[in-house]
Design a protein around this motif. Sequence first.
Motif, mmCIF file in Angstrom:
data_model
loop_
_atom_site.group_PDB
_atom_site.id
_atom_site.type_symbol
_atom_site.label_atom_id
_atom_site.label_comp_id
_atom_site.label_asym_id
_atom_site.label_seq_id
_atom_site.Cartn_x
_atom_site.Cartn_y
_atom_site.Cartn_z
ATOM 1 N N VAL A 73 0.850 -1.191 0.000
ATOM 2 C CA VAL A 73 0.000 0.000 0.000
ATOM 3 C C VAL A 73 0.884 1.239 0.000
ATOM 4 N N GLY A 74 0.708 2.097 -0.985
ATOM 5 C CA GLY A 74 1.432 3.358 -1.039
ATOM 6 C C GLY A 74 0.505 4.498 -0.653
ATOM 7 N N LEU B 206 -1.787 -1.176 -4.258
ATOM 8 C CA LEU B 206 -2.928 -0.295 -4.019
ATOM 9 C C LEU B 206 -2.419 1.057 -3.540
ATOM 10 N N LEU B 207 -3.089 2.131 -3.952
ATOM 11 C CA LEU B 207 -2.731 3.480 -3.522
ATOM 12 C C LEU B 207 -3.808 4.037 -2.606
ATOM 13 N N LEU B 208 -3.380 4.560 -1.476
ATOM 14 C CA LEU B 208 -4.278 5.257 -0.557
ATOM 15 C C LEU B 208 -3.990 6.744 -0.688
ATOM 16 N N HIS B 209 -4.942 7.478 -1.248
ATOM 17 C CA HIS B 209 -4.756 8.902 -1.510
ATOM 18 C C HIS B 209 -5.397 9.711 -0.384
ATOM 19 N N LEU C 298 -9.288 0.554 6.938
ATOM 20 C CA LEU C 298 -8.367 -0.575 6.901
ATOM 21 C C LEU C 298 -9.070 -1.858 6.478
ATOM 22 N N GLN C 299 -10.292 -2.064 6.941
ATOM 23 C CA GLN C 299 -11.041 -3.258 6.539
ATOM 24 C C GLN C 299 -11.221 -3.301 5.029
ATOM 25 N N THR C 300 -11.523 -2.140 4.450
ATOM 26 C CA THR C 300 -11.684 -2.074 2.997
ATOM 27 C C THR C 300 -10.364 -2.339 2.288
ATOM 28 N N ILE C 301 -9.271 -1.818 2.834
ATOM 29 C CA ILE C 301 -7.953 -2.051 2.241
ATOM 30 C C ILE C 301 -7.631 -3.545 2.243
ATOM 31 N N TRP C 302 -7.910 -4.241 3.369
ATOM 32 C CA TRP C 302 -7.655 -5.687 3.417
ATOM 33 C C TRP C 302 -8.467 -6.408 2.342
ATOM 34 N N GLN C 303 -9.737 -6.023 2.198
ATOM 35 C CA GLN C 303 -10.599 -6.670 1.202
ATOM 36 C C GLN C 303 -10.075 -6.453 -0.216
ATOM 37 N N GLU C 304 -9.671 -5.225 -0.497
ATOM 38 C CA GLU C 304 -9.155 -4.919 -1.836
ATOM 39 C C GLU C 304 -7.859 -5.677 -2.115
ATOM 40 N N LEU C 305 -6.982 -5.736 -1.128
ATOM 41 C CA LEU C 305 -5.725 -6.457 -1.313
ATOM 42 C C LEU C 305 -5.963 -7.944 -1.542
ATOM 43 N N ASP C 306 -6.869 -8.521 -0.764
ATOM 44 C CA ASP C 306 -7.191 -9.938 -0.952
ATOM 45 C C ASP C 306 -7.706 -10.194 -2.355
ATOM 46 N N GLN C 307 -8.545 -9.305 -2.854
ATOM 47 C CA GLN C 307 -9.093 -9.463 -4.194
ATOM 48 C C GLN C 307 -8.006 -9.325 -5.250
ATOM 49 N N LEU C 308 -7.097 -8.343 -5.065
ATOM 50 C CA LEU C 308 -6.018 -8.143 -6.013
ATOM 51 C C LEU C 308 -5.069 -9.341 -6.054
#
Length: 335
Positions: A162-163, A240-243, A320-330
């Motif tokens: 995550v950047g 994934l990028l967190l802006h 953070l929960q959404t980030i985990w979900q997105e990473l798992d999907q990626l």
Amino acid sequence: MQFIDQVEIEVIAGNGGDGLVAFRREKYVPAGGPSGGNGGRGGSVILKAVTNLQTLLDFRYARQFKAEDGKRGGPNNRTGAGGNDRILEVPCGTMVYDIETEQLIYDLVKENETFVVAKGGKGGLGNQHFLSNSNRAPEYALPGLEGEIKQVRLELKLLAEVGIIGLPNAGKSTFISAVSSAKPKIADYPFTTLVPNLGVVRKPTGDGTVFADIPGLIEGASDGIGLGHDFLRHIERTRLLLHLVDVNAEDPLEDYKIIQEELNAYGRGLPERVQILALNKIDSIDEETQQYLIEQFRAVTNDQIFLISAVTGAGCDRLLQTIWQELDQLIMDNG
């Protein structure tokens, strides 16, 4: 600690040892033949990726690295000792470029991964190697071959899933310190962060995810203006990028557009990278203003939008929960 993410070095492999001209001289062997041994192989220069380094600082002042030469062959058909390899430890994520051709020759990503950047020369053949029916007493041997000499550029691209991006003062350092054990320098003025900060954020499962706090980009960063040009490369490896956008900025929407334009100008896959937008510092504005900002951003992006406060922690757990979900999907989609 200084952060050095690009250096040029010269690597010199060891030369092979010379072969030896020698003959057997034992008292009870009247027809002693050739017995010169082969020279030893020269040592190689090897790069090794390790996890306990995050910078190329070790190469800042020492720019030439040489392996040991092989030893000369010995009598009685003894092969000379091989030269010791020179092992150079580099951070995981180090890319190796040939300076002459500008070609990428290797990318060290995994822990303990190695790459022979300069190969040692072969040892020369001793005269015993040239014994034949037509030449019973060869009086010549071969010299060892020279080791490779290369000029290479080492370029570090941080390994983070995550950047965290955004303009200076968007609250990136505060966020990474709030969700991880990282302790970046934080102050209320632009460009507090002069080097990327890495922090490991623990998932509910206990696994760790590396977040990278990229120094604040500014308009023109992709053209080499400001700090961003040197650090845009570190975003390339992220999944994934967190802006983060400061809701207290004079024009938060314009701040968002500036960063998007820089990502588009830089290219290299960044415009297509999955992004999550977090409007930070909501503890300083009322709910009506929060809703107004969400409507503004929804008009220009389809990315998921979150309202957070890195200082109070509001909204961070849900983000953070959404980030985990997105990473798992990626990971499922791309491996």
